[in-house]
Write a protein that holds these residues in place. Structure first.
Motif, mmCIF file in Angstrom:
data_model
loop_
_atom_site.group_PDB
_atom_site.id
_atom_site.type_symbol
_atom_site.label_atom_id
_atom_site.label_comp_id
_atom_site.label_asym_id
_atom_site.label_seq_id
_atom_site.Cartn_x
_atom_site.Cartn_y
_atom_site.Cartn_z
ATOM 1 N N ASP A 1 0.581 -1.354 -0.128
ATOM 2 C CA ASP A 1 -0.077 -0.024 0.059
ATOM 3 C C ASP A 1 0.701 1.263 0.034
ATOM 4 O O ASP A 1 0.456 2.090 0.507
ATOM 5 C CB ASP A 1 -1.113 -0.005 1.196
ATOM 6 C CG ASP A 1 -2.107 -0.923 0.958
ATOM 7 O OD1 ASP A 1 -2.419 -1.513 -0.204
ATOM 8 O OD2 ASP A 1 -2.956 -1.085 2.159
ATOM 9 N N GLN A 2 2.315 1.104 -0.524
ATOM 10 C CA GLN A 2 2.958 2.396 -0.590
ATOM 11 C C GLN A 2 3.370 2.886 0.877
ATOM 12 O O GLN A 2 3.652 3.827 0.832
ATOM 13 C CB GLN A 2 2.483 3.351 -1.512
ATOM 14 C CG GLN A 2 2.249 3.016 -2.886
ATOM 15 C CD GLN A 2 1.511 4.058 -3.827
ATOM 16 O OE1 GLN A 2 1.379 4.972 -3.547
ATOM 17 N NE2 GLN A 2 1.369 3.708 -5.006
ATOM 18 N N GLN A 3 3.103 2.133 1.860
ATOM 19 C CA GLN A 3 3.224 2.716 3.268
ATOM 20 C C GLN A 3 4.287 1.749 4.054
ATOM 21 O O GLN A 3 4.737 2.449 4.951
ATOM 22 C CB GLN A 3 1.938 2.608 3.903
ATOM 23 C CG GLN A 3 0.691 3.271 3.072
ATOM 24 C CD GLN A 3 0.860 4.750 3.092
ATOM 25 O OE1 GLN A 3 1.416 5.357 4.021
ATOM 26 N NE2 GLN A 3 0.883 5.476 1.934
ATOM 27 N N ALA A 4 4.326 0.703 3.735
ATOM 28 C CA ALA A 4 5.412 -0.306 4.502
ATOM 29 C C ALA A 4 6.371 -1.142 3.586
ATOM 30 O O ALA A 4 5.930 -1.551 2.366
ATOM 31 C CB ALA A 4 4.935 -0.951 5.566
ATOM 32 N N ALA A 5 7.527 -1.029 3.708
ATOM 33 C CA ALA A 5 8.395 -1.830 2.888
ATOM 34 C C ALA A 5 9.376 -2.654 3.700
ATOM 35 O O ALA A 5 9.932 -2.265 4.636
ATOM 36 C CB ALA A 5 9.315 -0.937 2.106
ATOM 37 N N ILE A 6 9.807 -3.804 3.159
ATOM 38 C CA ILE A 6 10.719 -4.718 3.435
ATOM 39 C C ILE A 6 11.968 -4.847 2.568
ATOM 40 O O ILE A 6 11.855 -5.051 1.152
ATOM 41 C CB ILE A 6 10.214 -6.235 3.894
ATOM 42 C CG1 ILE A 6 9.257 -6.231 4.814
ATOM 43 C CG2 ILE A 6 11.656 -7.036 4.075
ATOM 44 C CD1 ILE A 6 8.692 -7.507 5.085
ATOM 45 N N LEU A 7 13.245 -4.302 2.735
ATOM 46 C CA LEU A 7 14.443 -4.450 2.072
ATOM 47 C C LEU A 7 15.568 -5.152 2.992
ATOM 48 O O LEU A 7 15.329 -5.442 4.093
ATOM 49 C CB LEU A 7 15.220 -3.079 1.786
ATOM 50 C CG LEU A 7 14.164 -2.339 0.338
ATOM 51 C CD1 LEU A 7 13.126 -1.972 0.789
ATOM 52 C CD2 LEU A 7 15.539 -1.166 0.048
ATOM 53 N N VAL B 1 14.998 -5.691 6.741
ATOM 54 C CA VAL B 1 14.621 -4.559 7.805
ATOM 55 C C VAL B 1 13.037 -4.343 7.049
ATOM 56 O O VAL B 1 12.796 -3.990 5.804
ATOM 57 C CB VAL B 1 15.639 -3.250 7.699
ATOM 58 C CG1 VAL B 1 15.583 -2.780 6.376
ATOM 59 C CG2 VAL B 1 15.000 -2.310 8.746
ATOM 60 N N LEU B 2 12.334 -3.820 8.230
ATOM 61 C CA LEU B 2 10.880 -3.457 7.950
ATOM 62 C C LEU B 2 10.886 -2.078 8.010
ATOM 63 O O LEU B 2 11.331 -1.448 9.124
ATOM 64 C CB LEU B 2 9.792 -4.390 8.755
ATOM 65 C CG LEU B 2 8.411 -3.620 8.641
ATOM 66 C CD1 LEU B 2 7.833 -3.722 7.620
ATOM 67 C CD2 LEU B 2 7.553 -4.290 9.766
ATOM 68 N N ALA B 3 10.625 -1.145 7.140
ATOM 69 C CA ALA B 3 10.618 0.061 7.307
ATOM 70 C C ALA B 3 9.262 0.834 7.156
ATOM 71 O O ALA B 3 8.369 0.566 6.111
ATOM 72 C CB ALA B 3 11.477 0.833 6.275
ATOM 73 N N VAL B 4 8.824 1.807 7.734
ATOM 74 C CA VAL B 4 7.654 2.873 7.560
ATOM 75 C C VAL B 4 8.014 4.116 7.739
ATOM 76 O O VAL B 4 9.000 4.215 8.610
ATOM 77 C CB VAL B 4 6.421 2.228 8.517
ATOM 78 C CG1 VAL B 4 6.019 0.996 8.244
ATOM 79 C CG2 VAL B 4 6.840 2.562 10.083
ATOM 80 N N GLY B 5 7.387 4.962 7.027
ATOM 81 C CA GLY B 5 7.698 6.457 7.104
ATOM 82 C C GLY B 5 8.450 7.037 6.003
ATOM 83 O O GLY B 5 8.360 6.606 4.844
ATOM 84 N N LYS B 6 9.385 7.862 6.181
ATOM 85 C CA LYS B 6 9.751 8.633 4.885
ATOM 86 C C LYS B 6 10.613 8.029 4.199
ATOM 87 O O LYS B 6 10.181 8.308 2.839
ATOM 88 C CB LYS B 6 10.832 9.885 5.715
ATOM 89 C CG LYS B 6 11.216 10.924 4.681
ATOM 90 C CD LYS B 6 12.072 12.144 5.571
ATOM 91 C CE LYS B 6 12.543 12.928 4.598
ATOM 92 N NZ LYS B 6 13.385 12.637 3.419
ATOM 93 N N VAL B 7 11.278 7.056 4.251
ATOM 94 C CA VAL B 7 12.191 6.285 3.177
ATOM 95 C C VAL B 7 11.559 5.616 2.289
ATOM 96 O O VAL B 7 11.789 5.302 1.134
ATOM 97 C CB VAL B 7 13.202 5.447 3.872
ATOM 98 C CG1 VAL B 7 12.580 4.083 4.257
ATOM 99 C CG2 VAL B 7 14.461 5.253 2.793
ATOM 100 N N VAL B 8 9.967 5.274 2.726
ATOM 101 C CA VAL B 8 9.266 4.252 1.857
ATOM 102 C C VAL B 8 8.775 5.018 0.472
ATOM 103 O O VAL B 8 8.427 4.511 -0.347
ATOM 104 C CB VAL B 8 7.953 4.107 2.667
ATOM 105 C CG1 VAL B 8 7.013 2.821 1.917
ATOM 106 C CG2 VAL B 8 8.330 3.194 3.837
ATOM 107 N N ASP B 9 8.694 6.527 0.878
ATOM 108 C CA ASP B 9 8.588 7.192 -0.567
ATOM 109 C C ASP B 9 9.345 7.067 -1.706
ATOM 110 O O ASP B 9 9.188 6.780 -2.752
ATOM 111 C CB ASP B 9 8.250 8.561 -0.280
ATOM 112 C CG ASP B 9 7.099 8.845 0.566
ATOM 113 O OD1 ASP B 9 6.058 8.176 0.639
ATOM 114 O OD2 ASP B 9 7.104 10.161 1.446
ATOM 115 N N ASP B 10 10.665 6.940 -1.236
ATOM 116 C CA ASP B 10 11.933 6.842 -1.950
ATOM 117 C C ASP B 10 11.869 5.383 -2.758
ATOM 118 O O ASP B 10 12.347 4.964 -3.730
ATOM 119 C CB ASP B 10 13.144 7.223 -1.350
ATOM 120 C CG ASP B 10 13.281 8.506 -1.065
ATOM 121 O OD1 ASP B 10 12.748 9.292 -1.696
ATOM 122 O OD2 ASP B 10 14.033 8.917 -0.042
ATOM 123 N N ILE B 11 11.604 4.569 -1.912
ATOM 124 C CA ILE B 11 11.554 3.074 -2.062
ATOM 125 C C ILE B 11 10.436 2.846 -3.170
ATOM 126 O O ILE B 11 10.607 2.180 -4.289
ATOM 127 C CB ILE B 11 11.359 2.171 -1.048
ATOM 128 C CG1 ILE B 11 12.318 2.067 -0.053
ATOM 129 C CG2 ILE B 11 10.980 0.688 -1.456
ATOM 130 C CD1 ILE B 11 12.497 1.209 1.265
#
Length: 508
Positions: A169-175, A198-208
């Motif tokens: 949903d363009q909100q959470a990412a795993i890299l 790493v599971l990431a939510v927040g600012k960097v997800v826009d770049d991902i």
């Protein structure tokens, strides 16, 4: 003459037409139409410039995180991987994607084509769903005789997409370092990879999100339909007996029970998933890197991104890389850092643990100059006694272990987690991605955990009084010293020595 004519004909037959461009508009998910977005928006109050981080070192946690996020998806699922196996964990996640698509979720799956041999039916089954699109990165024209492609188009096909991304949903990412397969998620009893996501939510997800769009719409990204060219794909023959099929079901059931007891699953049930809010930057390659042999010029690359974000170490440098080939120039830089007083520790695979022997041959020649400079060098044993990177219960009980995590920690301030190996292939040939996390507490905890557990799980490589390599296996009271690479045969060591004299380093 006949050979030249044959190769010319093969080259003509093997060439790919240009990829049909993606024309659909980019979808944007907002906080008003996604439950996940609303939850994350509430967590980000007064943290708009930060990213919430949750390390996924445990293999069962990593599977549980992906399965849970697929279940939670309402609008989009964007997945980008180098490998997707048709095994227990791969089928479970593929079935979860189909269930999400049945709910109306738009699923986009971008896979590198290097490891899809035999998966055309599996992928076609996914792609047949109206809400699932499958694209292949830098595909092979010949689906069965892929070796023909390497003969006629090696320069193009040598470039692979090694990236890993999982976006909901363009909100959470795993890299991170994990592909999709049993060896990455602690399923079964074979050799398991020690890895880190790493599971990431927040600012960097826009770049991902933007990075995924670049790859999805790149010139190297082909729709599965265009690659297969409407050819019928026969289902694989059923080779399992009823008893074997029952065993397979039992294995799946047992694995899901183990995953249900993972720390991540328990934290979700108790609504206490801890996030570490940090300054995080995406580092990645331009997808045009895969087209350099055809004259493309990438606008950015991960090596420069890493150099900019990590900076120069002042006190400590920790490198974890399963495929470590520092090259002459890289070795000189590491030696110079050591001379400048930087304490350097490197962890890579031992010959007994590695799954890519040629890479070990490329690394072995640099051990002595690194050790002479006072650099600490460790090689992972083919079996793990206790967790090394935070934790990983999924490794216990497996028949073997191999390092697959790719991490760099600088001083007590920043660390990288991603797909990038310290080798020429990651630097110059394949595309890669990852994140740099500027968090002193997380970096210190990672380094402390790893360095405390390395002696019991890895061989320490040293030079003896005569300047010869020795391997120390540390025990509770004393260390056992090996004069040859432990748990290897003379044939394997001979093969490595032979490979080390071949001019193959740029390919490693």
């Amino acid at each position: 003459m006949w050979l030249i004519l044959t190769l010319h004909l093969l080259s003509a037959c093997a060439s790919l037409p240009p990829a049909i461009a993606v024309t659909e508009p980019v979808q944007h998910i907002t906080t008003t139409n996604s439950q996940l977005a609303q939850v994350i928006h509430s967590l980000r109050q007064d943290r708009q410039n930060l990213t919430g981080i949750y390390p996924l070192s445990d293999s069962h946690d990593s599977f549980a995180a992906r399965a849970n996020l697929i279940h939670s998806a309402e609008f989009t699922l964007d997945l980008q991987y180098y490998i997707w196996h048709n095994d227990t964990s791969g089928r479970l996640l593929a079935q979860a994607l189909q269930r999400a698509a049945n709910r109306g979720v738009k699923v986009r799956l971008l896979l590198d084509d290097n490891n899809t041999d035999g998966l055309d039916y599996f992928l076609s089954d996914l792609d047949a769903h109206p809400n699932i699109q499958v694209r292949l990165f830098n595909p092979f024209h010949h689906r069965k005789m892929r070796w023909m492609g390497y003969i006629t188009q090696f320069e193009r096909l040598n470039h692979r997409m090694h990236n890993k991304a999982f976006i909901v949903d363009q909100q959470a990412a795993i890299l991170g370092g994990r592909n999709i397969g049993d060896e990455y998620f602690g399923a079964g009893d074979g050799t398991m990879f020690m890895d880190l996501d790493v599971l990431a939510v927040g600012k960097v997800v826009d770049d991902i999100n933007q990075d995924f769009e670049r790859y999805w719409r790149s010139e190297s990204s082909y729709s599965l339909e265009q690659v297969l060219q409407h050819r019928s794909v026969a289902p694989p023959p059923v080779a399992l007996s009823p008893h074997q099929q029952q065993e397979q079901q039992n294995q799946k059931r047992n694995y899901l029970n183990q995953v249900a007891q993972s720390d991540y699953a328990n934290a979700l049930r108790e609504q206490r998933l801890p996030l570490q809010w940090s300054d995080v930057a995406l580092v990645s390659d331009d997808p045009a890197k895969a087209l350099q042999s055809l004259g493309a010029t990438p606008t950015h690359n991960i090596v420069n991104d890493l150099s900019r974000e990590l900076g120069d170490p002042k006190e400590q440098l920790l490198i974890v890389s399963p495929y470590f080939v520092p090259t002459k120039n890289g070795t000189k830089e590491l030696v110079q850092l050591a001379k400048n007083g930087v304490h350097i520790t490197i962890l890579t695979n031992s010959l007994a643990a590695t799954d890519v022997a040629p890479v070990h041959a490329g690394y072995a020649k640099y051990r002595k100059p690194l050790l002479k400079a006072g650099i600490n060098l460790y090689e992972l044993k083919p079996s793990i006694i206790k967790p090394m990177i935070f934790k990983d219960r999924g490794l216990t009980g497996s028949s073997g272990s191999s390092l697959h995590a790719k991490t760099i920690a600088i001083d007590n301030r920043s660390m990288f987690i991603g797909s990038f190996n310290m080798d020429p292939r990651s630097a110059n040939v394949n595309t890669e991605n990852g994140v740099v996390i500027h968090n002193p507490q997380l970096t210190s905890h990672f380094k402390e955990t790893l360095l405390n557990n390395v002696p019991s799980n890895a061989y320490e490589v040293q030079l003896d009084s005569n300047g010869r390599l020795v391997w120390l296996e540390h025990g509770d009271y004393a260390a056992m010293v090996y004069q040859k690479e432990p748990q290897t045969t003379w044939m394997k060591r001979f093969w490595i020595r032979f490979l080390s004299i071949l001019p193959i380093e740029p390919l490693l």
